[in-house]
Design a protein around this motif. Structure first.
Motif, PDB file in Angstrom:
ATOM      1  N   VAL A 105       1.680   3.517 -10.607  1.00  0.00           N
ATOM      2  CA  VAL A 105       1.511   2.067 -10.505  1.00  0.00           C
ATOM      3  C   VAL A 105       0.069   1.678 -10.817  1.00  0.00           C
ATOM      4  O   VAL A 105      -0.193   0.678 -11.503  1.00  0.00           O
ATOM      5  CB  VAL A 105       1.920   1.575  -9.099  1.00  0.00           C
ATOM      6  CG1 VAL A 105       1.533   0.117  -8.901  1.00  0.00           C
ATOM      7  CG2 VAL A 105       3.421   1.751  -8.897  1.00  0.00           C
ATOM      8  N   THR A 106      -0.886   2.471 -10.336  1.00  0.00           N
ATOM      9  CA  THR A 106      -2.306   2.194 -10.609  1.00  0.00           C
ATOM     10  C   THR A 106      -2.602   2.303 -12.097  1.00  0.00           C
ATOM     11  O   THR A 106      -3.290   1.449 -12.684  1.00  0.00           O
ATOM     12  CB  THR A 106      -3.192   3.165  -9.820  1.00  0.00           C
ATOM     13  OG1 THR A 106      -2.919   3.021  -8.410  1.00  0.00           O
ATOM     14  CG2 THR A 106      -4.665   2.881 -10.066  1.00  0.00           C
ATOM     15  N   LEU A 107      -2.090   3.357 -12.740  1.00  0.00           N
ATOM     16  CA  LEU A 107      -2.286   3.518 -14.184  1.00  0.00           C
ATOM     17  C   LEU A 107      -1.664   2.359 -14.960  1.00  0.00           C
ATOM     18  O   LEU A 107      -2.260   1.837 -15.909  1.00  0.00           O
ATOM     19  CB  LEU A 107      -1.666   4.843 -14.653  1.00  0.00           C
ATOM     20  CG  LEU A 107      -2.411   6.123 -14.302  1.00  0.00           C
ATOM     21  CD1 LEU A 107      -1.558   7.336 -14.644  1.00  0.00           C
ATOM     22  CD2 LEU A 107      -3.748   6.193 -15.035  1.00  0.00           C
ATOM     23  N   TRP A 108      -0.478   1.942 -14.552  1.00  0.00           N
ATOM     24  CA  TRP A 108       0.223   0.854 -15.222  1.00  0.00           C
ATOM     25  C   TRP A 108      -0.592  -0.434 -15.189  1.00  0.00           C
ATOM     26  O   TRP A 108      -0.538  -1.248 -16.120  1.00  0.00           O
ATOM     27  CB  TRP A 108       1.577   0.665 -14.551  1.00  0.00           C
ATOM     28  CG  TRP A 108       2.412  -0.474 -15.058  1.00  0.00           C
ATOM     29  CD1 TRP A 108       2.685  -1.639 -14.407  1.00  0.00           C
ATOM     30  CD2 TRP A 108       3.087  -0.566 -16.315  1.00  0.00           C
ATOM     31  NE1 TRP A 108       3.491  -2.440 -15.169  1.00  0.00           N
ATOM     32  CE2 TRP A 108       3.751  -1.807 -16.344  1.00  0.00           C
ATOM     33  CE3 TRP A 108       3.189   0.281 -17.411  1.00  0.00           C
ATOM     34  CZ2 TRP A 108       4.513  -2.216 -17.430  1.00  0.00           C
ATOM     35  CZ3 TRP A 108       3.944  -0.132 -18.496  1.00  0.00           C
ATOM     36  CH2 TRP A 108       4.594  -1.368 -18.501  1.00  0.00           C
ATOM     37  N   ALA A 109      -1.373  -0.620 -14.117  1.00  0.00           N
ATOM     38  CA  ALA A 109      -2.145  -1.853 -13.946  1.00  0.00           C
ATOM     39  C   ALA A 109      -3.446  -1.859 -14.743  1.00  0.00           C
ATOM     40  O   ALA A 109      -4.076  -2.913 -14.884  1.00  0.00           O
ATOM     41  CB  ALA A 109      -2.455  -2.074 -12.465  1.00  0.00           C
ATOM     42  N   THR A 110      -3.861  -0.702 -15.293  1.00  0.00           N
ATOM     43  CA  THR A 110      -5.118  -0.660 -16.027  1.00  0.00           C
ATOM     44  C   THR A 110      -4.965  -1.294 -17.402  1.00  0.00           C
ATOM     45  O   THR A 110      -3.915  -1.198 -18.031  1.00  0.00           O
ATOM     46  CB  THR A 110      -5.612   0.794 -16.182  1.00  0.00           C
ATOM     47  OG1 THR A 110      -4.618   1.555 -16.878  1.00  0.00           O
ATOM     48  CG2 THR A 110      -5.875   1.415 -14.818  1.00  0.00           C
ATOM     49  N   ALA A 111      -6.036  -1.907 -17.854  1.00  0.00           N
ATOM     50  CA  ALA A 111      -5.979  -2.656 -19.116  1.00  0.00           C
ATOM     51  C   ALA A 111      -5.765  -1.748 -20.324  1.00  0.00           C
ATOM     52  O   ALA A 111      -5.187  -2.177 -21.331  1.00  0.00           O
ATOM     53  CB  ALA A 111      -7.269  -3.462 -19.293  1.00  0.00           C
ATOM     54  N   ASP A 112      -6.212  -0.496 -20.256  1.00  0.00           N
ATOM     55  CA  ASP A 112      -6.125   0.395 -21.420  1.00  0.00           C
ATOM     56  C   ASP A 112      -4.967   1.387 -21.329  1.00  0.00           C
ATOM     57  O   ASP A 112      -4.945   2.386 -22.050  1.00  0.00           O
ATOM     58  CB  ASP A 112      -7.445   1.150 -21.606  1.00  0.00           C
ATOM     59  CG  ASP A 112      -7.794   2.031 -20.408  1.00  0.00           C
ATOM     60  OD1 ASP A 112      -7.183   1.828 -19.329  1.00  0.00           O
ATOM     61  OD2 ASP A 112      -8.667   2.909 -20.549  1.00  0.00           O
ATOM     62  N   PHE A 113      -4.014   1.111 -20.440  1.00  0.00           N
ATOM     63  CA  PHE A 113      -2.855   2.005 -20.358  1.00  0.00           C
ATOM     64  C   PHE A 113      -2.120   1.969 -21.687  1.00  0.00           C
ATOM     65  O   PHE A 113      -1.768   0.884 -22.187  1.00  0.00           O
ATOM     66  CB  PHE A 113      -1.932   1.563 -19.219  1.00  0.00           C
ATOM     67  CG  PHE A 113      -0.858   2.550 -18.881  1.00  0.00           C
ATOM     68  CD1 PHE A 113      -1.176   3.791 -18.339  1.00  0.00           C
ATOM     69  CD2 PHE A 113       0.484   2.250 -19.092  1.00  0.00           C
ATOM     70  CE1 PHE A 113      -0.175   4.715 -18.013  1.00  0.00           C
ATOM     71  CE2 PHE A 113       1.485   3.156 -18.770  1.00  0.00           C
ATOM     72  CZ  PHE A 113       1.150   4.389 -18.229  1.00  0.00           C
TER      73      PHE A 113
END
Length: 439
Positions: A187-195
């Motif tokens: 979920v944290t990775l999904w929220a990052t702008a550069d995922f």
């Protein structure tokens, strides 16, 4: 990424997809039927269902690893004719090459695409850094914990920068705490702008996992697999499992997965066939244990609470619920189970009385048990070859499933003292104590 349901570009479009296979005996096995589904840019979608719902088969059709028997799968508007170029898969079993290091495993997909070694190394190290495995680049899979090996699986998929990240039960082989930690990190990775990924599609049988992760939950029915409901999850991330809205969604989905078939069986207990209503894969002891738990909750219990108390997953709990409902011991109401009068009598009875209650219910409401009893009553000597039933069952089930159905019927009949099975002779014989042989 947004926390609302995406209205972005359609990446995958499934139109009336069906999938069937030919069994070992030449029978046609329908796995999927009339599946219509779109996956869009900016969303996480969960495919949720019980065993036999075709979840993994559907995911492989999206990946282009299986061609549908009917219908069409399109990626960005173009029909798939092979492996989906915009998808990467994460497997339940990790699927790492044990003779390769972490970095070499992550580089595999890039090497297959012909990426130059220097660029492969740079991209792989970036992916390893992203998923938190710095310092383990030269380690081999045998040196890693299960959670770390699954991180390598994530890195190997993400290094390809796929439009679609497809995940097949990625947390089910992990312990509870490790799985929860990796869900949170996803979920944290999904929220990052550069995922790098535009859409995540995850197969699961864990209802809470689906509600925790997904923007949409596609609920699949079984035999054959089909979408029976689409549930929108509009709660912001990170999601609180104790929030009333979260619990309400979990209850709603439990109801969808338990309410339809059991209601049909309850309405027509005497008219179904062994093919239309197979025996749930549940032992008598397991059924009795579930009934005792419900009885201890004043005759009504919340299925998610039972699952949590027992540390069960959906696939573990549902066969017990199905069996108890089939036998008339429980009623299913949304996410709750309610003990019937006959269920209470069974739970409170002494061993001989409980056997008689079970025998009565199984003979009346379990089609395969009823069929065996009828055959025994109609036989000349009160016995029938087990192979006879095996042969009949193989006309509607795979060899393995037919064998399991017969095993369950024998176990249920033995407990109820309706009949017995002799391994040496291969015959099922009526038990005079429980089955009247008058024609």
């Amino acid at each position: 990424m947004t926390d609302t349901v995406s209205t972005g570009e359609v990446l995958i479009d499934l139109e009336d997809v069906g999938m069937s296979f030919t069994g070992a005996s030449g029978e046609r096995l329908n796995v999927l039927e009339n599946v219509n589904l779109q996956l869009r840019d900016g969303e996480i979608v969960a495919l949720l269902g019980r065993s036999g719902s075709g979840k993994s088969t559907l995911l492989r059709a999206i990946a282009g690893l299986l061609a549908p028997t009917s219908g069409q799968v399109s990626y960005r508007g173009e029909p798939l004719t092979g492996t989906n170029p915009g998808a990467a898969l994460v497997f339940q079993s990790f699927a790492l090459m044990p003779w390769l290091t972490v970095q070499d495993n992550v580089e595999l997909g890039l090497a297959a695409r012909g990426v130059a070694p220097a660029q492969r190394r740079r991209q792989a190290l970036d992916a390893i850094d992203r998923i938190g495995l710095d310092g383990f680049e030269t380690a081999y899979p045998k040196e890693l914990s299960g959670g770390m090996r699954q991180r390598v699986g994530f890195a190997r998929a993400l290094v390809l920068e796929p439009d679609l990240l497809l995940m097949d039960e990625p947390f089910s082989a992990l312990d509870v705490l490790t799985a929860e930690n990796l869900r949170t990190e996803l979920v944290t990775l999904w929220a990052t702008a550069d995922f790098p990924t535009k859409c995540v599609c995850i197969v699961t049988h864990n209802i809470e996992e689906a509600v925790q992760l997904a923007d949409r939950v596609m609920v699949l029915g079984a035999n054959p697999g089909r979408i029976i409901a689409e549930i929108t999850v509009d709660q912001p991330r990170p999601r609180n499992r104790r929030a009333p809205g979260f619990a309400a969604l979990v209850d709603q989905i439990y109801g969808l997965l338990t309410g339809r078939d059991t209601a049909l069986v309850a309405a027509h207990p005497d008219s179904s066939t062994p093919f239309a209503t197979p025996l749930p894969d549940a032992s008598v002891g397991g059924i009795a244990g579930l009934l005792e738990m419900v009885y201890g909750s004043d005759g009504r219990a919340d299925l998610p609470v039972i699952a949590d108390d027992l540390n069960f997953e959906l696939d573990d709990l549902m066969p017990l619920v199905d069996a108890a409902a089939l036998l008339g011991f429980l009623l299913v109401d949304s996410g709750d189970v309610i003990l019937t009068n006959v269920g209470a009598n069974f739970t409170n009875a002494d061993i001989q009385s409980s056997k008689k209650i079970f025998a009565t219910q199984a003979r009346r409401r379990a089609p395969l048990v009823r069929t065996i009893c009828s055959a025994l009553i109609g036989s000349a000597d009160g016995s029938v070859r087990a192979d006879f039933f095996q042969d009949l069952l193989e006309r509607g089930f795979s060899d393995e499933d037919a064998h399991r159905q017969l095993e369950l019927a024998v176990d249920w009949g033995r407990y109820g003292e309706l009949y017995d099975y002799d391994t040496d002779s291969g015959r099922i014989t009526a038990d005079p104590a429980g089955l009247t042989l008058e024609k």
